[in-house]
Design an enzyme around this catalytic site. Structure first.
Site, PDB file in Angstrom:
ATOM      1  N   VAL A 130     -12.980  -5.817  15.279  1.00 32.56           N
ATOM      2  CA  VAL A 130     -13.348  -7.234  15.398  1.00 32.56           C
ATOM      3  C   VAL A 130     -13.504  -7.632  16.866  1.00 32.56           C
ATOM      4  O   VAL A 130     -14.461  -8.323  17.243  1.00 32.56           O
ATOM      5  CB  VAL A 130     -12.298  -8.130  14.691  1.00 32.56           C
ATOM      6  CG1 VAL A 130     -12.694  -9.595  14.798  1.00 32.56           C
ATOM      7  CG2 VAL A 130     -12.145  -7.727  13.230  1.00 32.56           C
ATOM      8  N   LYS A 145      -4.419 -12.607   8.993  1.00 34.83           N
ATOM      9  CA  LYS A 145      -3.970 -13.229   7.722  1.00 34.83           C
ATOM     10  C   LYS A 145      -2.508 -12.947   7.435  1.00 34.83           C
ATOM     11  O   LYS A 145      -1.830 -13.770   6.808  1.00 34.83           O
ATOM     12  CB  LYS A 145      -4.837 -12.767   6.556  1.00 34.83           C
ATOM     13  CG  LYS A 145      -4.866 -11.274   6.322  1.00 34.83           C
ATOM     14  CD  LYS A 145      -6.179 -10.695   6.691  1.00 34.83           C
ATOM     15  CE  LYS A 145      -6.043  -9.214   6.976  1.00 34.83           C
ATOM     16  NZ  LYS A 145      -7.245  -8.617   7.504  1.00 34.83           N
ATOM     17  N   VAL A 204      -9.848 -15.115   6.399  1.00 33.58           N
ATOM     18  CA  VAL A 204     -10.178 -14.968   4.971  1.00 33.58           C
ATOM     19  C   VAL A 204     -11.694 -14.886   4.796  1.00 33.58           C
ATOM     20  O   VAL A 204     -12.433 -15.716   5.340  1.00 33.58           O
ATOM     21  CB  VAL A 204      -9.658 -16.173   4.150  1.00 33.58           C
ATOM     22  CG1 VAL A 204      -9.949 -15.967   2.665  1.00 33.58           C
ATOM     23  CG2 VAL A 204      -8.175 -16.394   4.367  1.00 33.58           C
ATOM     24  N   GLY A 264     -15.409   5.473   6.730  1.00 38.90           N
ATOM     25  CA  GLY A 264     -14.824   4.416   7.563  1.00 38.90           C
ATOM     26  C   GLY A 264     -14.773   3.056   6.864  1.00 38.90           C
ATOM     27  O   GLY A 264     -14.455   2.046   7.477  1.00 38.90           O
ATOM     28  N   LYS A 319      -4.370 -13.454   1.829  1.00 39.27           N
ATOM     29  CA  LYS A 319      -5.509 -14.376   1.922  1.00 39.27           C
ATOM     30  C   LYS A 319      -5.408 -15.499   0.894  1.00 39.27           C
ATOM     31  O   LYS A 319      -5.730 -16.651   1.201  1.00 39.27           O
ATOM     32  CB  LYS A 319      -6.817 -13.599   1.761  1.00 39.27           C
ATOM     33  CG  LYS A 319      -7.088 -12.662   2.954  1.00 39.27           C
ATOM     34  CD  LYS A 319      -8.225 -11.709   2.641  1.00 39.27           C
ATOM     35  CE  LYS A 319      -8.567 -10.817   3.828  1.00 39.27           C
ATOM     36  NZ  LYS A 319      -9.496  -9.735   3.458  1.00 39.27           N
TER      37      LYS A 319
HETATM   38  N1  HSE Z   1      -9.419  -4.928   4.965  1.00 37.59           N
HETATM   39  C1  HSE Z   1     -10.043  -6.183   4.657  1.00 37.59           C
HETATM   40  C2  HSE Z   1     -11.007  -6.021   3.500  1.00 37.59           C
HETATM   41  C3  HSE Z   1     -10.853  -6.730   5.806  1.00 37.59           C
HETATM   42  O1  HSE Z   1     -11.300  -4.897   3.092  1.00 37.59           O
HETATM   43  O2  HSE Z   1     -11.461  -7.023   3.000  1.00 37.59           O
HETATM   44  C4  HSE Z   1     -10.029  -7.550   6.730  1.00 37.59           C
HETATM   45  O3  HSE Z   1      -9.527  -8.690   6.091  1.00 37.59           O
END
Ligand code: HSE
Length: 439
Positions: free
Chosen positions: A15, A104, A131, A186, A204
Site C-alpha cells: 500500500v 483495520k 475496509v 501473490g 472490517k
Molecule cells: N487481505 C485483505 C483482503 C486486503 O484480501 O481483502 C487488505 O484488507
C-alpha cells in the site's frame, strides 16, 4: 493558509508503494495531490532496494522519527499489525497531527480510544482504506447515508477469500489447491490465516458496524467462521440448488425485534460462508472484488462494489483521505463537537447479542446410512425443534451411505444447534459434513 501539506509515511509495503506512486504522478488528479509533500518514510530494512525514485535521506528505520518530525503534519500509517501501529497513531494525535490509516486490526479494537484522543486534540483520523480497498464506503456511511436508520450491513469484504471461492466455483477445484496457487501468484499471504479464517473480515465488519450504528462492540466476541474447512462438494451442491457460496460479514441492528427497554443497542455481528441465491446482488461479486450492501430507512438497499484489495485501489483510498484532511484542515478542526471517526457527536452504547439469537436460513450436509425412514426421522426432529425445512435432497447414495442436503427456513441459531445435536445422535446419522449460513 498552508500551500503544501507535509506527510510522513509509516510503512512502504504494497500500500505504501501505491501511495508514493500516486503522489509522484499528480497529472490529471485533484490539484491538491501536487501539494502533498512526502517528508519522511519509515521502513524496516534500510538496505532493501526499492524501485521508487525517493531521496534516501527521507528514509528512517525509526517510525517515531517520522511521527515527531516537525515538517510532518499528517501521519499515514500503512505498516499494519497492532503494535507499534496503535502507539504511533496515538503519539501522532497527541502531537496535534491528523492520521490516515489502513489498519483495520487497530481500528476494530481501539477505534473508540483513538477517536477520543483525536477529538481531544482537534485532529482527524480517516480510515477509508481500512475496509473495502478502493471502494468508498467509510465516508458514505459517515456522511451520505447519515439521514438513514441503518438496519443491516452485509458484505463480501475480503478479497483473498472471494478470489479463492470464485476459482473453486468456476474450476471445481479444492480449497487447498486454489490457496497454494493464489500464494504463488501473490494473491494470498504466505500466512493466510487472517484472511481464510475470517479474522480480517471480522475486523472490517466491526468497523462498518460502529459507523452504521454509532457504537462499538467487543471485537473478540464476533462469531467468526472462515473458508478453510469449506469443501468443493458444497460449492457444487449449492450451485445445483441455485446458490453461490460467499464469505459474508454481517452486522444487524435487532432493536425492532427485541424491544427490551434497554437503551443499549442490541447488535448481531457474524462472519460465515453463506449460500447466496444466484439472483442476489452479492452473488455476482467475484475475484478480489468486494461489495457492501446497506439496508436502511428510507434508502432501502444500496450496494457499493469495486476492487477490495491491492496496491492501487487501497492507495486510492489513502490518498483520498489525505486530500480530505488537506481540504478540511483549513476550514475546521475535529474539536467542533463532531467525532473524528463517526459522523455523530459521540459513541452510543451497543452490545452484541448471544450468537444463538442470530436468525437465518441454514445449509446442512449430512452423511447417513442409506436405510428406509432416515429422511423422515430427520424431518421429525427438525419439526419438534421448530425448524422448518425449505428443501431436502438426497444427492448421492453409494456404498450403503447417503448424502442428504437440507436448506432450512429462517430459524435462530439456538434452535438450529439443539436440533442438530439431536439429529447427530440418531444411529443412522454418521456425520454432519457441512453447516453454512444461507440468505
Ligand atoms: N487481505 C485483505 C483482503 C486486503 O484480501 O481483502 C487488505 O484488507
Amino acid at each position: 493558509m498552508e500551500t503544501t501539506i507535509g506527510v510522513g509515511l509509516l510503512g512502504l509495503g504494497t500500500v505504501g508503494c501505491g501511495v508514493v506512486k500516486i503522489l509522484q504522478s499528480p497529472k490529471g488528479r485533484n490539484p491538491l495531490v501536487s501539494k502533498i509533500n512526502l517528508k519522511r518514510v519509515a521502513i524496516k530494512n534500510l538496505q532493501k532496494k526499492r524501485n521508487l525514485s525517493l531521496d534516501s535521506s527521507i528514509f528512517t528505520d525509526d517510525p517515531l522519527k517520522v511521527v515527531e518530525d516537525p515538517s510532518v503534519q499528517v501521519v499515514v500509517e500503512v505498516m499494519g499489525g497492532l503494535e507499534p501501529a496503535r502507539s504511533l497513531i496515538l503519539r501522532a494525535i497527541s502531537l496535534g497531527k491528523s492520521v490516515v490509516t489502513a489498519n483495520k486490526a487497530v481500528i476494530a479494537r481501539y477505534g473508540e480510544e483513538i477517536a477520543e484522543a483525536a477529538k481531544n486534540n482537534g485532529v482527524y483520523v480517516l480510515i477509508e482504506a481500512a475496509v473495502g480497498g478502493g471502494i468508498p464506503i467509510i465516508e458514505p456511511l459517515k456522511q451520505s447515508l447519515g439521514g438513514n436508520q441503518i438496519r443491516k450491513v452485509s458484505g463480501i469484504i475480503n478479497g483473498t477469500t472471494n478470489y479463492i471461492l470464485s476459482r473453486m466455483a468456476k474450476e471445481g477445484v479444492s480449497y487447498q489447491n486454489v490457496l497454494e496457487e493464489a500464494q504463488k501468484l501473490g494473491y494470498a499471504e504466505a500466512d493466510p490465516a487472517a484472511d481464510v479464517e475470517g479474522l480480517d473480515a471480522a475486523d472490517k465488519i466491526a468497523i462498518l458496524s460502529s459507523l452504521a450504528f454509532g457504537g462499538s462492540v467487543s471485537r473478540s466476541d464476533i462469531s467468526t467462521t472462515g473458508i478453510n474447512k469449506l469443501q468443493s462438494r458444497d460449492i457444487e451442491y449449492a450451485s445445483r440448488l441455485g446458490y453461490s457460496i460467499k464469505l459474508l460479514a454481517i452486522a444487524e441492528n435487532l432493536e425492532d425485534s427485541e424491544n427490551s427497554g434497554n437503551s443499549s443497542i442490541p447488535l448481531a455481528l457474524w462472519v460465515e460462508p453463506t449460500l447466496v441465491p444466484t439472483h442476489h446482488p452479492l452473488a455476482g461479486v467475484n475475484d478480489v472484488n468486494n461489495a457492501i450492501l446497506i439496508e436502511g430507512d428510507p434508502i432501502g438497499e444500496v450496494m457499493f462494489y469495486g476492487p477490495g484489495a491491492g496496491a492501487g485501489p487501497t492507495a486510492s483510498a489513502v490518498v483520498a483521505d489525505i486530500l480530505n484532511i488537506a481540504g478540511i484542515s483549513t476550514l475546521t478542526t475535529a474539536k467542533n463537537g463532531v467525532d473524528p471517526l463517526l459522523s455523530s457527536a459521540s459513541w452510543r452504547d451497543c452490545h452484541l447479542v448471544n450468537t444463538n439469537r442470530i436468525i437465518q436460513k441454514n445449509y446442512l450436509r449430512l452423511i447417513t446410512k442409506d436405510s428406509p425412514g432416515v429422511i423422515g426421522q430427520i424431518g421429525s426432529l427438525f419439526g419438534e425443534n421448530n425448524v422448518s425445512i425449505q428443501s431436502i435432497v438426497q444427492f448421492d447414495a453409494t456404498n450403503s451411505q447417503a448424502e442428504i442436503v437440507v436448506i432450512t427456513h429462517k430459524v435462530n441459531k439456538g434452535s438450529m444447534k439443539d436440533s442438530l445435536n439431536k439429529i447427530q445422535q440418531l444411529s443412522e446419522v454418521k456425520s454432519l459434513e457441512a453447516h453454512l449460513g444461507c440468505l
